[in-house]
Scaffold this motif. Structure first.
Motif, PDB file in Angstrom:
ATOM      1  N   GLY A  82       0.812  -1.208   0.000  1.00 57.19           N
ATOM      2  CA  GLY A  82       0.000   0.000   0.000  1.00 57.19           C
ATOM      3  C   GLY A  82       0.845   1.256   0.000  1.00 57.19           C
ATOM      4  O   GLY A  82       1.883   1.331   0.676  1.00 57.19           O
ATOM      5  N   PHE A  83       0.413   2.259  -0.746  1.00 59.40           N
ATOM      6  CA  PHE A  83       1.126   3.526  -0.805  1.00 59.40           C
ATOM      7  C   PHE A  83       1.130   4.177   0.572  1.00 59.40           C
ATOM      8  O   PHE A  83       0.096   4.331   1.205  1.00 59.40           O
ATOM      9  CB  PHE A  83       0.461   4.459  -1.827  1.00 59.40           C
ATOM     10  CG  PHE A  83       1.176   5.761  -1.973  1.00 59.40           C
ATOM     11  CD1 PHE A  83       2.332   5.845  -2.723  1.00 59.40           C
ATOM     12  CD2 PHE A  83       0.715   6.903  -1.331  1.00 59.40           C
ATOM     13  CE1 PHE A  83       3.010   7.047  -2.849  1.00 59.40           C
ATOM     14  CE2 PHE A  83       1.379   8.101  -1.453  1.00 59.40           C
ATOM     15  CZ  PHE A  83       2.532   8.179  -2.218  1.00 59.40           C
ATOM     16  N   GLY A  84       2.295   4.531   1.057  1.00 61.83           N
ATOM     17  CA  GLY A  84       2.438   5.167   2.360  1.00 61.83           C
ATOM     18  C   GLY A  84       2.738   4.197   3.489  1.00 61.83           C
ATOM     19  O   GLY A  84       3.115   4.619   4.574  1.00 61.83           O
ATOM     20  N   VAL A  85       2.563   2.897   3.240  1.00 61.64           N
ATOM     21  CA  VAL A  85       2.838   1.901   4.273  1.00 61.64           C
ATOM     22  C   VAL A  85       4.325   1.571   4.233  1.00 61.64           C
ATOM     23  O   VAL A  85       4.848   1.153   3.212  1.00 61.64           O
ATOM     24  CB  VAL A  85       1.992   0.628   4.071  1.00 61.64           C
ATOM     25  CG1 VAL A  85       2.341  -0.405   5.132  1.00 61.64           C
ATOM     26  CG2 VAL A  85       0.510   0.956   4.104  1.00 61.64           C
ATOM     27  N   MET A  86       5.011   1.804   5.340  1.00 60.37           N
ATOM     28  CA  MET A  86       6.446   1.552   5.409  1.00 60.37           C
ATOM     29  C   MET A  86       6.756   0.149   5.913  1.00 60.37           C
ATOM     30  O   MET A  86       7.715  -0.467   5.471  1.00 60.37           O
ATOM     31  CB  MET A  86       7.122   2.590   6.301  1.00 60.37           C
ATOM     32  CG  MET A  86       6.967   4.009   5.772  1.00 60.37           C
ATOM     33  SD  MET A  86       7.834   5.266   6.742  1.00 60.37           S
ATOM     34  CE  MET A  86       7.413   4.887   8.409  1.00 60.37           C
ATOM     35  N   ALA A  87       5.968  -0.346   6.872  1.00 56.21           N
ATOM     36  CA  ALA A  87       6.215  -1.680   7.419  1.00 56.21           C
ATOM     37  C   ALA A  87       4.941  -2.222   8.049  1.00 56.21           C
ATOM     38  O   ALA A  87       4.114  -1.468   8.562  1.00 56.21           O
ATOM     39  CB  ALA A  87       7.321  -1.632   8.467  1.00 56.21           C
ATOM     40  N   VAL A  88       4.809  -3.529   7.992  1.00 52.86           N
ATOM     41  CA  VAL A  88       3.753  -4.236   8.712  1.00 52.86           C
ATOM     42  C   VAL A  88       4.473  -5.081   9.748  1.00 52.86           C
ATOM     43  O   VAL A  88       5.137  -6.051   9.427  1.00 52.86           O
ATOM     44  CB  VAL A  88       2.898  -5.102   7.757  1.00 52.86           C
ATOM     45  CG1 VAL A  88       1.838  -5.845   8.539  1.00 52.86           C
ATOM     46  CG2 VAL A  88       2.281  -4.230   6.661  1.00 52.86           C
ATOM     47  N   ASN A  89       4.388  -4.661  10.999  1.00 56.44           N
ATOM     48  CA  ASN A  89       5.161  -5.264  12.066  1.00 56.44           C
ATOM     49  C   ASN A  89       4.511  -6.520  12.650  1.00 56.44           C
ATOM     50  O   ASN A  89       5.198  -7.379  13.185  1.00 56.44           O
ATOM     51  CB  ASN A  89       5.381  -4.237  13.187  1.00 56.44           C
ATOM     52  CG  ASN A  89       5.980  -2.962  12.616  1.00 56.44           C
ATOM     53  OD1 ASN A  89       6.970  -2.995  11.883  1.00 56.44           O
ATOM     54  ND2 ASN A  89       5.366  -1.833  12.899  1.00 56.44           N
ATOM     55  N   ARG A  90       3.175  -6.616  12.527  1.00 55.26           N
ATOM     56  CA  ARG A  90       2.448  -7.767  13.051  1.00 55.26           C
ATOM     57  C   ARG A  90       1.089  -7.824  12.372  1.00 55.26           C
ATOM     58  O   ARG A  90       0.469  -6.799  12.133  1.00 55.26           O
ATOM     59  CB  ARG A  90       2.246  -7.632  14.558  1.00 55.26           C
ATOM     60  CG  ARG A  90       1.410  -8.724  15.197  1.00 55.26           C
ATOM     61  CD  ARG A  90       1.035  -8.425  16.646  1.00 55.26           C
ATOM     62  NE  ARG A  90       0.450  -7.107  16.864  1.00 55.26           N
ATOM     63  CZ  ARG A  90      -0.817  -6.773  16.620  1.00 55.26           C
ATOM     64  NH1 ARG A  90      -1.632  -7.646  16.097  1.00 55.26           N
ATOM     65  NH2 ARG A  90      -1.259  -5.559  16.877  1.00 55.26           N
ATOM     66  N   VAL A  91       0.622  -9.044  12.059  1.00 52.69           N
ATOM     67  CA  VAL A  91      -0.720  -9.258  11.545  1.00 52.69           C
ATOM     68  C   VAL A  91      -1.309 -10.472  12.260  1.00 52.69           C
ATOM     69  O   VAL A  91      -0.694 -11.530  12.285  1.00 52.69           O
ATOM     70  CB  VAL A  91      -0.733  -9.507  10.013  1.00 52.69           C
ATOM     71  CG1 VAL A  91      -2.125  -9.897   9.549  1.00 52.69           C
ATOM     72  CG2 VAL A  91      -0.259  -8.279   9.262  1.00 52.69           C
ATOM     73  N   ASP A  92      -2.488 -10.299  12.847  1.00 53.08           N
ATOM     74  CA  ASP A  92      -3.212 -11.391  13.485  1.00 53.08           C
ATOM     75  C   ASP A  92      -4.552 -11.515  12.781  1.00 53.08           C
ATOM     76  O   ASP A  92      -5.292 -10.525  12.650  1.00 53.08           O
ATOM     77  CB  ASP A  92      -3.439 -11.133  14.969  1.00 53.08           C
ATOM     78  CG  ASP A  92      -2.139 -11.060  15.755  1.00 53.08           C
ATOM     79  OD1 ASP A  92      -1.222 -11.863  15.459  1.00 53.08           O
ATOM     80  OD2 ASP A  92      -2.024 -10.198  16.643  1.00 53.08           O
ATOM     81  N   VAL A  93      -4.873 -12.731  12.338  1.00 49.23           N
ATOM     82  CA  VAL A  93      -6.125 -12.980  11.635  1.00 49.23           C
ATOM     83  C   VAL A  93      -7.121 -13.581  12.617  1.00 49.23           C
ATOM     84  O   VAL A  93      -6.805 -14.534  13.328  1.00 49.23           O
ATOM     85  CB  VAL A  93      -5.908 -13.935  10.449  1.00 49.23           C
ATOM     86  CG1 VAL A  93      -7.216 -14.227   9.737  1.00 49.23           C
ATOM     87  CG2 VAL A  93      -4.882 -13.348   9.495  1.00 49.23           C
ATOM     88  N   ALA A  94      -8.334 -13.000  12.676  1.00 53.92           N
ATOM     89  CA  ALA A  94      -9.373 -13.509  13.574  1.00 53.92           C
ATOM     90  C   ALA A  94      -9.686 -14.950  13.200  1.00 53.92           C
ATOM     91  O   ALA A  94      -9.821 -15.292  12.036  1.00 53.92           O
ATOM     92  CB  ALA A  94     -10.625 -12.652  13.457  1.00 53.92           C
ATOM     93  N   GLY A  95      -9.743 -15.818  14.205  1.00 54.74           N
ATOM     94  CA  GLY A  95     -10.076 -17.210  13.982  1.00 54.74           C
ATOM     95  C   GLY A  95      -8.874 -18.108  13.741  1.00 54.74           C
ATOM     96  O   GLY A  95      -9.000 -19.317  13.753  1.00 54.74           O
ATOM     97  N   ASP A  96      -7.687 -17.554  13.505  1.00 56.28           N
ATOM     98  CA  ASP A  96      -6.484 -18.374  13.336  1.00 56.28           C
ATOM     99  C   ASP A  96      -5.973 -18.784  14.711  1.00 56.28           C
ATOM    100  O   ASP A  96      -5.930 -17.982  15.635  1.00 56.28           O
ATOM    101  CB  ASP A  96      -5.370 -17.617  12.598  1.00 56.28           C
ATOM    102  CG  ASP A  96      -5.577 -17.611  11.097  1.00 56.28           C
ATOM    103  OD1 ASP A  96      -6.565 -18.222  10.624  1.00 56.28           O
ATOM    104  OD2 ASP A  96      -4.758 -16.997  10.391  1.00 56.28           O
ATOM    105  N   ALA A  97      -5.566 -19.986  14.807  1.00 53.75           N
ATOM    106  CA  ALA A  97      -5.027 -20.459  16.092  1.00 53.75           C
ATOM    107  C   ALA A  97      -3.529 -20.373  16.100  1.00 53.75           C
ATOM    108  O   ALA A  97      -2.877 -20.428  15.134  1.00 53.75           O
ATOM    109  CB  ALA A  97      -5.463 -21.886  16.351  1.00 53.75           C
TER     110      ALA A  97
END
Length: 97
Positions: A82-97
């Motif tokens: 995405g334009f302007g996004v420098m880093a994604v430090n963490r992603v948690d998906v609902a329902g993932d164990a």
């Protein structure tokens, strides 16, 4: 090739991004605007801004966000493109164990 619709996915993330100066009424709205412009993102809620670093042209922000995304692949990769996004430090998906 399958033409099935991908169900929306609820995601929480810790992101670092650049918010344009003067583009929104509030910093949280600016964060939401940047993320809402990413392909596949349907809804954005800013849970908390964790860091702010003003620069001459924009504001560097770290934020915890909740997103609804419509994607088949890697959500982290999608957000990083995405334009302007420098880093994604963490992603948690609902329902993932």
């Amino acid at each position: 090739m399958s033409l099935q619709a991908t169900p929306p996915t609820e995601v929480s993330a810790d992101v670092s991004l650049r918010v344009p100066r003067g583009g929104s009424e509030t910093l949280a709205a600016g964060v939401a605007d940047v993320l809402a412009a990413v392909d596949g993102v349907e809804d954005v809620a800013v849970d908390r801004v964790t860091s702010v670093r003003p620069t001459w042209t924009d504001i560097r922000v770290d934020a915890d966000v909740s997103l609804t995304m419509q994607v088949d692949g890697d959500r982290t990769e999608l957000l990083q493109e995405g334009f302007g996004v420098m880093a994604v430090n963490r992603v948690d998906v609902a329902g993932d164990a």
